[in-house]
Design a protein around this motif. Structure first.
Motif, PDB file in Angstrom:
ATOM      1  N   ARG A   1     -32.538  59.478 -44.819  1.00  0.00           N
ATOM      2  CA  ARG A   1     -32.567  60.940 -44.726  1.00  0.00           C
ATOM      3  C   ARG A   1     -33.148  61.557 -45.988  1.00  0.00           C
ATOM      4  O   ARG A   1     -33.962  62.487 -45.928  1.00  0.00           O
TER       5      ARG A   1
ATOM      6  N   TYR B   1     -29.890  62.779 -38.102  1.00  0.00           N
ATOM      7  CA  TYR B   1     -29.028  63.719 -38.826  1.00  0.00           C
ATOM      8  C   TYR B   1     -27.661  63.907 -38.170  1.00  0.00           C
ATOM      9  O   TYR B   1     -26.931  64.838 -38.497  1.00  0.00           O
ATOM     10  N   GLU B   2     -27.297  63.002 -37.259  1.00  0.00           N
ATOM     11  CA  GLU B   2     -25.957  63.078 -36.653  1.00  0.00           C
ATOM     12  C   GLU B   2     -24.898  62.599 -37.646  1.00  0.00           C
ATOM     13  O   GLU B   2     -25.126  61.700 -38.435  1.00  0.00           O
TER      14      GLU B   2
ATOM     15  N   ARG C   1     -34.300  60.932 -33.294  1.00  0.00           N
ATOM     16  CA  ARG C   1     -33.548  62.075 -32.777  1.00  0.00           C
ATOM     17  C   ARG C   1     -32.100  62.094 -33.274  1.00  0.00           C
ATOM     18  O   ARG C   1     -31.443  63.145 -33.252  1.00  0.00           O
ATOM     19  N   ARG C   2     -31.607  60.951 -33.741  1.00  0.00           N
ATOM     20  CA  ARG C   2     -30.204  60.897 -34.167  1.00  0.00           C
ATOM     21  C   ARG C   2     -30.052  60.700 -35.679  1.00  0.00           C
ATOM     22  O   ARG C   2     -28.970  60.399 -36.157  1.00  0.00           O
TER      23      ARG C   2
ATOM     24  N   ARG D   1     -32.080  56.396 -35.208  1.00  0.00           N
ATOM     25  CA  ARG D   1     -32.143  57.032 -36.530  1.00  0.00           C
ATOM     26  C   ARG D   1     -33.589  57.142 -37.012  1.00  0.00           C
ATOM     27  O   ARG D   1     -33.937  58.088 -37.714  1.00  0.00           O
TER      28      ARG D   1
ATOM     29  N   ASP E   1     -24.299  61.301 -18.150  1.00  0.00           N
ATOM     30  CA  ASP E   1     -23.883  61.677 -19.505  1.00  0.00           C
ATOM     31  C   ASP E   1     -23.187  63.035 -19.502  1.00  0.00           C
ATOM     32  O   ASP E   1     -22.211  63.253 -20.233  1.00  0.00           O
TER      33      ASP E   1
ATOM     34  N   ASN F   1     -30.894  52.485 -32.855  1.00  0.00           N
ATOM     35  CA  ASN F   1     -29.854  53.512 -32.821  1.00  0.00           C
ATOM     36  C   ASN F   1     -30.412  54.929 -32.881  1.00  0.00           C
ATOM     37  O   ASN F   1     -29.642  55.893 -32.975  1.00  0.00           O
TER      38      ASN F   1
ATOM     39  N   CYS G   1     -28.612  54.815 -43.976  1.00  0.00           N
ATOM     40  CA  CYS G   1     -28.994  56.034 -43.254  1.00  0.00           C
ATOM     41  C   CYS G   1     -29.198  57.197 -44.222  1.00  0.00           C
ATOM     42  O   CYS G   1     -30.145  57.981 -44.078  1.00  0.00           O
TER      43      CYS G   1
ATOM     44  N   GLU H   1     -20.975  54.489 -29.333  1.00  0.00           N
ATOM     45  CA  GLU H   1     -21.579  54.160 -28.037  1.00  0.00           C
ATOM     46  C   GLU H   1     -20.590  53.495 -27.079  1.00  0.00           C
ATOM     47  O   GLU H   1     -20.972  52.715 -26.233  1.00  0.00           O
TER      48      GLU H   1
END
Length: 638
Positions: free
Chosen positions: A585, A637-638, A634-635, A622, A482, A620, A581, A499
C-alpha cells in the motif's frame, strides 16, 4: 438464536417483582425509593436462562395505577405476557386494565400466574381460579395455563420456568431484515462514555459503529458501543434488550418516548390514519373531536380524534379515524397503540396504524375511506408476496414483478414498500426483491448445513465461501449468492472472515493441549518471518504423540486466517502477511506499478519468497498482475 421478551402485568403488590427475582435471581427494583417503599416505580429488566442454553429478556412493570404510562412503555416490545394475580386478593382494577392493554397491543401468548399461594387455602385458590377464568374469557389468555406459585416457598417456580421455556420455543422470531427501530425507555449518562439509551429492539439489527437517527428530532448520531444484558456486542437484533452508547449526544438530547432508528427509515408526522377500537367494557364513548392520550411504544402524546364515518364510537365498536397531534410523532404502518381518556386517566381503547403520514381528510369522504380499506386488507401486497415466493431466489426487479402480475410499476411500488416495512420481503440488492418465506427456507438449509459442518470440523473457523455457495445455491449466479449470504451476516445469523462462513454463535474451542500447540505453532511461524519451513518439517518438530493433534491445530489456524497459505504446504503468520500488504500500500502511494524486484527489495527477502508472497497477494485481490507488473487490486485497501 431466537430472541424473546417476556413482560409482567398485574395489580400493584401482587408479587410481580418477587416472582421475577425467584425466576432470575435478579432484583429488578433498582431505585432506593423502590426498595424503601416496596413499590415498583420504574421499569426493571432481567435475563431468564433456560436449561438448553437459550434465554429471554424479562421486563418487570409497575402495577400501581399512577404508573400506567410507565407500564405502557415496557409493554410495547414484549412477545409473551405473565398476567400476575395474587391468590389472597384475586382480580383487581389494574389486573383488568393491564390485560386490556396487552390485548390492544396485540400480545397473543402468555400465562396466568397465581402468586402468594402460600397465603391462600384450597377453597380460596379455587375461587381465584374461577374469577380469573371469567375475566380472561374472550381474550388471548382464555386458554392459557394458570400456574400456582409462591416466591417465598418456591412452589411452582420450576413449573413456570418450563412453561415459559415452551412458550419461548413456540414464539415466532422477530424480523431482523427491516430497518432497526428502538423505542427508548431510559436515558442516562456514564462517566467516560457519555449518553446511553436503553430499550427493546423491536425491528431490524443494530450494529456497533453504525449511524442512527433520533426521532422525532431527526438528530443523527453514531453507535459508540452496544450492550445486551450487560455484555458488549457488535450486533443487536430484534427481540433483545439493548443499551446503546451514543456519540456526540448530551443526556438532554434524548428522552423516554423518543425512537432510535435507521436514518430515513421512519417518517415523522402530526397525522395518523388508524383503525380505532373502543374496549367492550369501557365506560366511555369516544366522540368526534375527543382529546385522548395516545400511547405508542414508549411515547405518550395528546391527540384529537377525528372519526371519519360517524359521530361517536361506543364501547365494543371499531371505525376508521384520523389522529391529529400538536407535536411530531414517529410511527410506522402496522404499529399498535393504546388510547386513554383525557381526564380521568383510564384506558378506553386502541388500534392499529394504517397510514403513518397521511393528508388531512374530510369526514365522510368516500374516497379516503375506500383507500383506508385497501390499506387495511392488503390484498395487493398479498398478490405481490405470492409472486415473490414463486420466483424463489431469482431476486426480480420491480419491473419484472409488475410484468408478471400485469400491474403498473408505479402501482406496485407502494405494495412493495408495505411488504418491506412488515419484514415479509427484503431487498438483498438495490431494487431486487425476495420473499421472507424464501429467505426463511434458505436460512433453514444454511443453518442445517453449517451445524453439520461445525460438528464434523470443530476446529475449523468455518466453511469455505465457495463450498457454501456451491452446496447451498448450486446454479445461482455469484452476485445473488453473495448478496443473500451478506444479508444473513447483517442479520447477525452468520459471520464471515478469511473467506469462510460460520454460524454467528460458533467459536472454535481448543483443549488445554491444543491451546499449547496453537501457541507454539504461532510462535514458530512468527519467528520464521518470511522464511517459513514446509508444514511437514514444522510438524516433524513435535513428538509422535502430538504430531496428529498439531496437524489439526495447524489446519484450524489456516481456516481462521491466523496463518496464510502461500502454497499448499507453505504458510505465513498473519502479521507477516499484513506487514507485506502494508508495504505494498505504501509503495502504491507513490508508484503506479510494482515489479517483483522492487517487491523483493521492499521485503528484504529472497526472490523465491517474494514471488510466493506476491502470487498470494494476486490470489487474494490485493494486487493485480499485468504481465510482469502489478497494479493495486480491488481488495488492497480492505
Amino acid at each position: 438464536m431466537k430472541h424473546v421478551v417476556i413482560g409482567t402485568a398485574g395489580h400493584v403488590d401482587h408479587g410481580k417483582t418477587a416472582l421475577v427475582r425467584a425466576l432470575t435471581d435478579v432484583d429488578t427494583d433498582r431505585l432506593a425509593e423502590e426498595k424503601r417503599r416496596g413499590l415498583t416505580i420504574e421499569l426493571g429488566f432481567a435475563r431468564l436462562d433456560f436449561s438448553d442454553g437459550t434465554c429471554a429478556g424479562v421486563v418487570d412493570v409497575p402495577g400501581h395505577e399512577k404508573f400506567i404510562r410507565t407500564m405502557l412503555a415496557g409493554a410495547g416490545g414484549i412477545d409473551l405476557a405473565m398476567l400476575i394475580v395474587a391468590a389472597d386478593e384475586g382480580v383487581m382494577p389494574q389486573t383488568v386494565e393491564h390485560l386490556n392493554i396487552l390485548s390492544l397491543l396485540g400480545v397473543r401468548r402468555g400465562v396466568v400466574v397465581l402468586t402468594k399461594c402460600d397465603l391462600a387455602d384450597a377453597d380460596w385458590l379455587a375461587m381465584a381460579r374461577a374469577e380469573i377464568a371469567a375475566r380472561v374469557k374472550g381474550t388471548f389468555l382464555e386458554n392459557a395455563p394458570v400456574v400456582e406459585t409462591s416466591a417465598v416457598t418456591g412452589q411452582g417456580i420450576e413449573d413456570l420456568r418450563e412453561m415459559l421455556h415452551a412458550l419461548v420455543r413456540q414464539t415466532r422470531e422477530k424480523s431482523a431484515r427491516i430497518p432497526f427501530r428502538l423505542p427508548i425507555d431510559r436515558v442516562f449518562s456514564v462517566d467516560g462514555f457519555g449518553t446511553v439509551v436503553t430499550g427493546t429492539l423491536i425491528e431490524g439489527a443494530l450494529h456497533s459503529g453504525g449511524e442512527v437517527e433520533l426521532l422525532p428530532s431527526g438528530t443523527r448520531s453514531r453507535v459508540r458501543n452496544l450492550q445486551v444484558h450487560g455484555e458488549n456486542t457488535e450486533i443487536a437484533v430484534a427481540g433483545q434488550r439493548v443499551a446503546v452508547n451514543l456519540a456526540g449526544l448530551k443526556k438532554t438530547d434524548a428522552a423516554r418516548g423518543d425512537t432510535l432508528a435507521e436514518p430515513d427509515s421512519v417518517r415523522v408526522s402530526r397525522l395518523l390514519d388508524v383503525r380505532l377500537s373502543c374496549l367492550q367494557d369501557s365506560e366511555r364513548t369516544v366522540e368526534n373531536g375527543s382529546r385522548v392520550h395516545f400511547c405508542h411504544s414508549t411515547a405518550a402524546r395528546l391527540a384529537k380524534v377525528v372519526l371519519l364515518d360517524r359521530d361517536a364510537l361506543a364501547p365494543g365498536e371499531s371505525a376508521y379515524a384520523q389522529l391529529r397531534f400538536t407535536e411530531d410523532v414517529a410511527a410506522k404502518c402496522g404499529d399498535r397503540f393504546v388510547i386513554r381518556f383525557y381526564s380521568p386517566l383510564e384506558t378506553i381503547g386502541g388500534g392499529i396504524i394504517l397510514d403513518d403520514a397521511p393528508v388531512r381528510h374530510k369526514r365522510n369522504d368516500a374516497a379516503a375511506l375506500a383507500a383506508l380499506a385497501v390499506r387495511e386488507n392488503g390484498s395487493g401486497a398479498e398478490r405481490v408476496l405470492q409472486a415473490l415466493a414463486a420466483l424463489d431466489t431469482a431476486l426480480p426487479s420491480a419491473a419484472q414483478l409488475a410484468a408478471r402480475l400485469g400491474m403498473e410499476t408505479a402501482r406496485l411500488a407502494p405494495e412493495l414498500d408495505v411488504l418491506l416495512a412488515r419484514g415479509e420481503a427484503a431487498a438483498p440488492l438495490p431494487g431486487r426483491f425476495i420473499a421472507a418465506s424464501v429467505l426463511d427456507a434458505l436460512w433453514a438449509r444454511c443453518e442445517a448445513l453449517l451445524t453439520d459442518y461445525h460438528a464434523k470440523n470443530p476446529l475449523h473457523a468455518g466453511i469455505r465461501a465457495a463450498e457454501l455457495r456451491q452446496r447451498l445455491f448450486h446454479t445461482v449466479e455469484p452476485e445473488r449468492t453473495d448478496a443473500l449470504l451478506a444479508l444473513f451476516v447483517r442479520e447477525g445469523k452468520l459471520k464471515f472472515a478469511a473467506e469462510r462462513y460460520a454460524l454467528a454463535d460458533f467459536t472454535v474451542r481448543y483443549t488445554r493441549r491444543q491451546t499449547a500447540l496453537r501457541t507454539e505453532l504461532l510462535a514458530l511461524y512468527r519467528a520464521a518471518d518470511l522464511r517459513p519451513e514446509r508444514t511437514d518439517r514444522v510438524l516433524a518438530r513435535f513428538d509422535a504423540k502430538d504430531r496428529a493433534e498439531a496437524e489439526r491445530v495447524l489446519e484450524s489456524l489456516l481456516t481462521g486466517g491466523e496463518l496464510i497459505a502461500l502454497a499448499p504446504r507453505l504458510c505465513l503468520h498473519r502479521e507477516v502477511y499484513a506487514h507485506a500488504c502494508a508495504l505494498v500500500r505504501d509503495h502504491f502511494a507513490d508508484h503506479e506499478t510494482l515489479t517483483l524486484a522492487a517487491f523483493r527489495d521492499l521485503l528484504g527477502a529472497s526472490r523465491d519468497s517474494a514471488l510466493l508472497v506476491l502470487e498470494c497477494l494476486d490470489r487474494n485481490g490485493r494486487t493485480r498482475r499485468e504481465g510482469d507488473l502489478r497494479r493495486p487490486g480491488r481488495r488492497l485497501y480492505e
